[in-house]
Motif scaffolding. Sequence first.
Motif, mmCIF file in Angstrom:
data_model
loop_
_atom_site.group_PDB
_atom_site.id
_atom_site.type_symbol
_atom_site.label_atom_id
_atom_site.label_comp_id
_atom_site.label_asym_id
_atom_site.label_seq_id
_atom_site.Cartn_x
_atom_site.Cartn_y
_atom_site.Cartn_z
ATOM 1 N N UNK A 155 14.370 0.192 8.226
ATOM 2 C CA UNK A 155 13.351 1.118 8.716
ATOM 3 C C UNK A 155 12.347 1.465 7.609
ATOM 4 N N UNK A 156 12.849 1.723 6.403
ATOM 5 C CA UNK A 156 11.962 2.205 5.334
ATOM 6 C C UNK A 156 11.597 1.098 4.350
ATOM 7 N N UNK A 157 11.823 -0.160 4.742
ATOM 8 C CA UNK A 157 11.369 -1.273 3.908
ATOM 9 C C UNK A 157 11.974 -1.269 2.512
ATOM 10 N N UNK A 158 13.296 -1.128 2.461
ATOM 11 C CA UNK A 158 13.966 -1.124 1.158
ATOM 12 C C UNK A 158 13.752 -2.474 0.465
ATOM 13 N N UNK A 159 13.256 -2.433 -0.741
ATOM 14 C CA UNK A 159 13.028 -3.667 -1.507
ATOM 15 C C UNK A 159 11.798 -4.438 -1.062
ATOM 16 N N UNK A 160 11.050 -3.884 -0.094
ATOM 17 C CA UNK A 160 9.853 -4.598 0.386
ATOM 18 C C UNK A 160 8.576 -3.947 -0.145
ATOM 19 N N UNK A 161 7.525 -4.752 -0.179
ATOM 20 C CA UNK A 161 6.240 -4.258 -0.680
ATOM 21 C C UNK A 161 5.347 -3.818 0.476
ATOM 22 N N UNK A 162 4.344 -3.047 0.153
ATOM 23 C CA UNK A 162 3.284 -2.710 1.121
ATOM 24 C C UNK A 162 2.192 -3.760 0.934
ATOM 25 N N UNK A 163 1.913 -4.485 1.990
ATOM 26 C CA UNK A 163 1.028 -5.662 1.865
ATOM 27 C C UNK A 163 -0.441 -5.350 2.124
ATOM 28 N N UNK A 164 -0.689 -4.225 2.821
ATOM 29 C CA UNK A 164 -2.106 -3.909 3.102
ATOM 30 C C UNK A 164 -2.318 -2.398 3.024
ATOM 31 N N UNK A 165 -3.580 -1.971 2.861
ATOM 32 C CA UNK A 165 -3.822 -0.529 2.736
ATOM 33 C C UNK A 165 -3.248 0.252 3.920
ATOM 34 N N UNK A 166 -2.697 1.402 3.643
ATOM 35 C CA UNK A 166 -2.122 2.257 4.687
ATOM 36 C C UNK A 166 -2.965 3.527 4.768
ATOM 37 N N UNK A 167 -3.512 3.784 5.958
ATOM 38 C CA UNK A 167 -4.307 5.000 6.145
ATOM 39 C C UNK A 167 -3.542 5.965 7.024
#
Length: 350
Positions: free
Chosen positions: A186-198
């Motif tokens: 659910x919270x993207x453990x170990x994952x990156x944010x790939x695009x801007x989040x608004x």
Amino acid sequence: MRRIAATILGFLAVCFVLTAWLNYDRPDISTLLPATVSKTTVNDTQNGLHVTFLGTSTVLLDDGETQLLTDGFFTRPSLLSLLGEISPDRQVVEDALLQYGINETLAAVIPVHSHHDHALDSALVAQLTGATLLGSESSAMLARGEGLDKRQIRVAETKQPYQFGNFSVTLIESGHVPMPNAIAGWIGLGEDIEKPVSPPAKLGDYHQGIAYSVLIEHPEARLLIQGSAGFKTDQFTHFQPDGPVDIVLLGIAGLSKQSDDYRAQYWREMVETIGAITIAPIHWDDFTQPLSADLIALPSLVDDLSATLEDIQAALKPEQSMLYMQPTQRHSIKDLLSPTKQAPTSNTSQ
Ligand SMILES: [Zn+2]
């Protein structure tokens, strides 16, 4: 059929967590740990380096000329709002900056990783103070999504010292505490944010990104701020601070759910290898409650704070001590590091 079963199970799991969160007992950390500096001695006007614990792993350092802040997480959305969409609360953040004296001397805000309970407000804090946001590419994506001036966004190189006034800041890649699969996904453990989040955005948009150990060196003290109770094996083998770390602000959320081996290794990596003398637990509070001097712990069923603290007490060597930092109180580093100045705890008869 499988899908229905999974939905029902998911619903029951959410109900279970909500019930546990709302009903289970919460230990009072201030009675479990000795306060090193009593409430009467912290209201000081001394010069020099000061540290203020502001919940989760938001820590303010201030030497009178320059301020540094990890995370800057003040909105602390409620448990129910985490099920919908969340945003930084501008009023709450502005009030916190005013109340805790965070001003234009703030040189950098440093999200320890990009989950909401660390990085939700980092970009807004940078925007309101003019500080640089120093963090991972994922934290930079959050900042871009919020429209922070790109000159204020600095994607950190690990193991490189950054100078801010008399502070030298080095980010070392570390780990995140393991979580149950459903939550980790659910919270993207170990994952990156790939695009801007608004914002407003879902909790699940705040992926972890790189988790850092933050080493802060100042003429008065050397500190390590470890936001998540995770590590990379031998992370300090190829990078050693120039001397022993005086204080580790040690993230402990989720530690009680890990194995004995895991907890022992966490202690070795974050305390022993860097020669830490004073250990101040952080990230023990319920981050769905507003910030105040009287933060409450997470429910025992979610995370057993008493067990974690007992574990830490048992691991302490005679020369080491554990320190309870009263949330929102400004502590002089000199007081924290000088045992002769230690005052009795506020719950003794003195
Ligand atoms: Zn996290």
